[in-house]
Design a protein around this motif. Structure first.
Motif, short mmCIF file in Angstrom:
data_model
loop_
_atom_site.label_atom_id
_atom_site.label_comp_id
_atom_site.label_asym_id
_atom_site.label_seq_id
_atom_site.Cartn_x
_atom_site.Cartn_y
_atom_site.Cartn_z
N ARG A 11 -6.60 -0.16 -3.15
CA ARG A 11 -7.07 0.90 -2.25
C ARG A 11 -6.76 0.62 -0.79
O ARG A 11 -6.85 1.50 0.03
N GLY A 12 -6.39 -0.58 -0.46
CA GLY A 12 -6.06 -0.88 0.93
C GLY A 12 -7.25 -1.40 1.72
O GLY A 12 -8.29 -1.73 1.18
N HIS A 15 -11.00 1.58 6.86
CA HIS A 15 -10.76 1.95 8.25
C HIS A 15 -11.76 1.31 9.21
O HIS A 15 -11.48 1.15 10.39
N TYR A 46 -4.93 6.43 9.74
CA TYR A 46 -5.64 5.27 9.19
C TYR A 46 -7.10 5.25 9.64
O TYR A 46 -8.01 4.99 8.85
N GLY A 49 -9.29 7.72 7.85
CA GLY A 49 -9.40 7.55 6.41
C GLY A 49 -8.50 8.50 5.63
O GLY A 49 -8.54 8.53 4.41
N LYS A 51 -5.32 8.34 5.33
CA LYS A 51 -4.33 7.53 4.62
C LYS A 51 -4.86 6.11 4.52
O LYS A 51 -5.51 5.62 5.44
N PRO A 52 -4.59 5.44 3.40
CA PRO A 52 -5.03 4.05 3.27
C PRO A 52 -4.23 3.14 4.20
O PRO A 52 -3.05 3.41 4.47
#
Length: 70
Positions: A11-12, A15, A46, A49, A51-52
């Motif tokens: 999921r990365g 943020h 980013y 939230g 984009k991961p």
């Protein structure tokens, strides 16, 4: 089960960590984007939230912080 674990792991970076990094170093969005070599638009994606955050971007943050502290 294994697939679910991979999805969770992929999921990365959250943020909040990026926001905290910026606050800790007193960076504006423009300065933060420049520091890690991305556009301000991508930084905003980013931070919101939308984009991961890729691991490479987070590693760039950590690298910048390390060099700034030296």
């Amino acid at each position: 089960r294994h697939e679910r674990g991979q999805a969770r792991a992929g999921r990365g970076i959250g943020h909040e960590r990026l926001l905290n990094w910026m606050a800790q170093h007193g960076l504006t969005q423009a300065r933060a984007a420049d520091a890690i070599g991305i556009s301000r638009r991508m930084l905003n994606y980013y931070l919101s939230g939308a984009k991961p955050i890729p691991k490479t971007v987070w590693l760039a943050c950590l690298g910048w912080a390390s060099s700034a502290a030296a």
